[in-house]
Design a protein around this motif. Structure first.
Motif, PDB file in Angstrom:
ATOM      1  N   GLN A   1       0.848  -1.176   0.000  1.00 31.05           N
ATOM      2  CA  GLN A   1       0.000   0.000   0.000  1.00 31.05           C
ATOM      3  C   GLN A   1       0.893   1.240   0.000  1.00 31.05           C
ATOM      4  N   GLU A   2       0.286   2.404  -0.242  1.00 26.53           N
ATOM      5  CA  GLU A   2       1.072   3.641  -0.289  1.00 26.53           C
ATOM      6  C   GLU A   2       1.879   3.839   0.987  1.00 26.53           C
ATOM      7  N   TRP A   3       1.287   3.528   2.143  1.00 21.90           N
ATOM      8  CA  TRP A   3       1.989   3.751   3.404  1.00 21.90           C
ATOM      9  C   TRP A   3       3.245   2.902   3.472  1.00 21.90           C
ATOM     10  N   GLY A   4       3.156   1.634   3.064  1.00 17.13           N
ATOM     11  CA  GLY A   4       4.329   0.772   3.063  1.00 17.13           C
ATOM     12  C   GLY A   4       5.364   1.217   2.051  1.00 17.13           C
ATOM     13  N   ALA A   5       4.910   1.616   0.863  1.00 13.89           N
ATOM     14  CA  ALA A   5       5.837   2.089  -0.166  1.00 13.89           C
ATOM     15  C   ALA A   5       6.580   3.336   0.309  1.00 13.89           C
ATOM     16  N   LEU A   6       5.874   4.207   1.020  1.00 12.91           N
ATOM     17  CA  LEU A   6       6.517   5.414   1.540  1.00 12.91           C
ATOM     18  C   LEU A   6       7.562   5.066   2.597  1.00 12.91           C
ATOM     19  N   ARG A   7       7.254   4.120   3.483  1.00 12.57           N
ATOM     20  CA  ARG A   7       8.229   3.722   4.508  1.00 12.57           C
ATOM     21  C   ARG A   7       9.508   3.196   3.869  1.00 12.57           C
ATOM     22  N   LEU A   8       9.371   2.434   2.782  1.00 12.31           N
ATOM     23  CA  LEU A   8      10.551   1.897   2.101  1.00 12.31           C
ATOM     24  C   LEU A   8      11.296   3.001   1.352  1.00 12.31           C
ATOM     25  N   ALA A   9      10.566   3.918   0.743  1.00 19.11           N
ATOM     26  CA  ALA A   9      11.214   5.054   0.069  1.00 19.11           C
ATOM     27  C   ALA A   9      12.011   5.876   1.073  1.00 19.11           C
ATOM     28  N   GLU A  10      11.456   6.042   2.270  1.00 17.37           N
ATOM     29  CA  GLU A  10      12.174   6.777   3.314  1.00 17.37           C
ATOM     30  C   GLU A  10      13.447   6.043   3.728  1.00 17.37           C
ATOM     31  N   GLN A  11      13.417   4.713   3.694  1.00 21.69           N
ATOM     32  CA  GLN A  11      14.627   3.948   4.014  1.00 21.69           C
ATOM     33  C   GLN A  11      15.692   4.127   2.923  1.00 21.69           C
ATOM     34  N   VAL A  12      15.259   4.191   1.681  1.00 22.38           N
ATOM     35  CA  VAL A  12      16.199   4.461   0.592  1.00 22.38           C
ATOM     36  C   VAL A  12      16.852   5.827   0.800  1.00 22.38           C
ATOM     37  N   ILE A  13      16.047   6.806   1.174  1.00 23.63           N
ATOM     38  CA  ILE A  13      16.572   8.154   1.445  1.00 23.63           C
ATOM     39  C   ILE A  13      17.557   8.122   2.602  1.00 23.63           C
ATOM     40  N   ASP A  14      17.220   7.379   3.650  1.00 27.46           N
ATOM     41  CA  ASP A  14      18.109   7.270   4.809  1.00 27.46           C
ATOM     42  C   ASP A  14      19.459   6.688   4.408  1.00 27.46           C
ATOM     43  N   GLN A  15      19.446   5.696   3.507  1.00 22.09           N
ATOM     44  CA  GLN A  15      20.694   5.090   3.055  1.00 22.09           C
ATOM     45  C   GLN A  15      21.482   6.026   2.137  1.00 22.09           C
ATOM     46  N   ILE A  16      20.784   6.860   1.392  1.00 26.01           N
ATOM     47  CA  ILE A  16      21.475   7.878   0.585  1.00 26.01           C
ATOM     48  C   ILE A  16      22.267   8.803   1.508  1.00 26.01           C
ATOM     49  N   ARG A  17      21.682   9.143   2.641  1.00 25.85           N
ATOM     50  CA  ARG A  17      22.391   9.967   3.629  1.00 25.85           C
ATOM     51  C   ARG A  17      23.594   9.216   4.210  1.00 25.85           C
ATOM     52  N   LYS A  18      23.368   7.976   4.641  1.00 27.91           N
ATOM     53  CA  LYS A  18      24.431   7.211   5.295  1.00 27.91           C
ATOM     54  C   LYS A  18      25.593   6.936   4.351  1.00 27.91           C
ATOM     55  N   LEU A  19      25.277   6.675   3.080  1.00 29.52           N
ATOM     56  CA  LEU A  19      26.325   6.414   2.085  1.00 29.52           C
ATOM     57  C   LEU A  19      26.913   7.703   1.522  1.00 29.52           C
ATOM     58  N   ASP A  20      26.297   8.834   1.895  1.00 26.61           N
ATOM     59  CA  ASP A  20      26.723  10.153   1.416  1.00 26.61           C
ATOM     60  C   ASP A  20      26.827  10.171  -0.112  1.00 26.61           C
ATOM     61  N   LEU A  21      25.741   9.771  -0.761  1.00 26.55           N
ATOM     62  CA  LEU A  21      25.700   9.754  -2.218  1.00 26.55           C
ATOM     63  C   LEU A  21      25.452  11.172  -2.729  1.00 26.55           C
ATOM     64  N   GLN A  22      26.531  11.875  -2.962  1.00 28.05           N
ATOM     65  CA  GLN A  22      26.440  13.241  -3.452  1.00 28.05           C
ATOM     66  C   GLN A  22      26.439  13.249  -4.977  1.00 28.05           C
ATOM     67  N   PRO A  23      25.718  14.198  -5.609  1.00 26.81           N
ATOM     68  CA  PRO A  23      24.963  15.286  -4.971  1.00 26.81           C
ATOM     69  C   PRO A  23      23.520  14.939  -4.607  1.00 26.81           C
ATOM     70  N   LEU A  24      23.138  13.659  -4.721  1.00 29.49           N
ATOM     71  CA  LEU A  24      21.764  13.302  -4.359  1.00 29.49           C
ATOM     72  C   LEU A  24      21.431  13.752  -2.938  1.00 29.49           C
ATOM     73  N   ARG A  25      22.362  13.508  -2.011  1.00 27.27           N
ATOM     74  CA  ARG A  25      22.086  13.854  -0.616  1.00 27.27           C
ATOM     75  C   ARG A  25      21.815  15.348  -0.465  1.00 27.27           C
ATOM     76  N   MET A  26      22.505  16.161  -1.240  1.00 28.64           N
ATOM     77  CA  MET A  26      22.354  17.608  -1.138  1.00 28.64           C
ATOM     78  C   MET A  26      20.941  18.065  -1.535  1.00 28.64           C
ATOM     79  N   TYR A  27      20.266  17.275  -2.361  1.00 29.24           N
ATOM     80  CA  TYR A  27      18.967  17.677  -2.887  1.00 29.24           C
ATOM     81  C   TYR A  27      17.785  17.023  -2.181  1.00 29.24           C
ATOM     82  N   LEU A  28      18.027  16.413  -1.031  1.00 28.40           N
ATOM     83  CA  LEU A  28      16.922  15.838  -0.270  1.00 28.40           C
ATOM     84  C   LEU A  28      16.094  16.938   0.373  1.00 28.40           C
ATOM     85  N   ARG A  29      14.791  16.718   0.452  1.00 27.41           N
ATOM     86  CA  ARG A  29      13.923  17.713   1.105  1.00 27.41           C
ATOM     87  C   ARG A  29      14.131  17.678   2.626  1.00 27.41           C
TER      88      ARG A  29
END
Length: 378
Positions: free
Chosen positions: A350-378
């Motif tokens: 469901q949308e709620w589950g998909a959002l939770r997983l998308a947020e985990q992808v974002i969290d890993q972008i931060r942890k891996l410091d994938l620049q410049p993607l990390r710089m453009y996170l909301r």
């Protein structure tokens, strides 16, 4: 259709539109000749908060007049390409809450809420592949005041290759959602999330159908390619199945090599877990060697890896056998119009589950410091 400095600029609501803007009233319906208008089986209402004397001021019409779409989409006929969309939303006399999606069901912005007298401007970037830019407005009290659409090349593109757990699920399947369709709303407008994931595909069939070729043709130096396969690679289907430590790794390497050749950055993502629990509440790993094989390949090729399998295991086990149903397509009969008989699906979200997983992808972008993607996170 008139244009403003290479932009489509629309002023919504009853009354005379602002000079140099295209007026869109509640009864403006889409047709190919004009190339813009509302489409769908719902209704559109309109309000104009100005009196006739105030209306002569012109520019104030942009905020004081608006449309309220109920079950309707706003469609603009545009050439295929990448577009920056700017919306202004608000109401002088009422609180508002507006949800905006693009295309079939792509989440492009966080929910926009305003209090009485407040107006907000928001930007996002979308790709158009079929000559129609479709904006879907919903929410408890939606508004459309102003929309401008501008072609742009000044954006970083994040391409997604994957299966049904990643794809943009169609609106007719709501609340079905892949985590990839929730991802755009978590980035600023500097990033275009171009989701090419398709239901039922494996690392093999995605390539053989030419879908990777489509991505490579559009890819530019500095772009990113996120790759998540596994669910369908595990099947015995001869058109999709692969072997974990041989053909699976070989096909994944094709994606990596293709991205590197275009000076783009490949990122491997382990397949998200299915909802299968042991009696003691521990999640059963249905991916097995495919997760191990992908991790080996990431080390061998020196590419980043987002372990969404590990993250999803934590999320689902913390929610428990019953609680995890809120993330998956477990619905009661009559709960959703699109699924009157209810659904019991342990793979799709469901949308709620998909959002939770998308947020985990974002969290890993931060942890891996994938620049410049990390710089453009909301």
């Amino acid at each position: 259709m008139s244009r403003l400095n290479q932009e489509w600029a629309f002023d919504f609501g009853p009354g005379m539109p602002t000079e140099a803007y295209i007026g869109v009233s509640p009864d403006t319906r889409y047709d190919d000749e004009t190339g813009y208008g509302f489409e769908g089986n719902g209704q559109v209402f309109g309000r104009n908060r100005m009196d006739q004397q105030e209306e002569s001021s012109g520019w104030e019409h942009l905020r004081q007049s608006f449309c309220i779409p109920m079950g309707m989409n706003f469609v603009v006929k545009v050439p295929d390409g990448i577009y920056r969309v700017t919306v202004e939303i608000g109401d002088a006399l009422a609180d508002t809450l507006t949800i905006i999606k693009a295309g079939e069901s792509k989440s492009v912005l966080p929910y926009i809420s305003t209090i009485r007298g407040q107006f907000k401007v928001a930007l996002f970037t979308v790709a158009v592949h079929d000559g129609r830019l479709v904006l879907r407005f919903s929410g408890a009290a939606p508004r459309i005041n102003v929309v401008t659409i501008s072609p742009t090349e000044e954006t970083l593109t994040l391409f997604l290759a994957g299966d049904s757990t990643v794809t943009d699920q169609p609106a007719t399947g709501y609340p079905y959602a892949g985590w990839g369709q929730m991802l755009p709303a978590l980035f600023k407008h500097d990033v275009l999330v171009d989701n090419h994931a398709k239901s039922g595909r494996s690392s093999r069939s995605f390539i053989e159908e030419g879908r990777l070729d489509v991505i490579v043709e559009k890819m530019r130096a500095g772009d990113f390619l996120f790759i998540q396969f596994g669910h369908n690679d595990e099947k015995s289907d001869p058109d999709r199945g692969t072997e974990a430590f041989t053909t699976y790794k070989q096909h994944l390497k094709v994606y990596i090599d293709a991205a590197k050749e275009k000076q783009a950055r490949p990122v491997l993502i382990t397949p998200v877990h299915r909802r299968y629990f042991n009696n003691d509440g521990v999640l059963t790993d249905t991916h097995g060697e495919y997760i191990t094989a992908m991790k080996e390949l990431a080390v061998e090729e020196g590419v980043p890896l987002i372990d969404l399998a590990a993250d999803s295991k934590i999320i689902f086990e913390e929610a428990g056998i019953e609680g995890s149903k809120q993330y998956f397509m477990w619905t009661y009969p009559g709960e959703y119009l699109n699924h009157p008989g209810g659904v019991e699906d342990n793979t799709h979200f469901q949308e709620w589950g998909a959002l939770r997983l998308a947020e985990q992808v974002i969290d890993q972008i931060r942890k891996l410091d994938l620049q410049p993607l990390r710089m453009y996170l909301r």
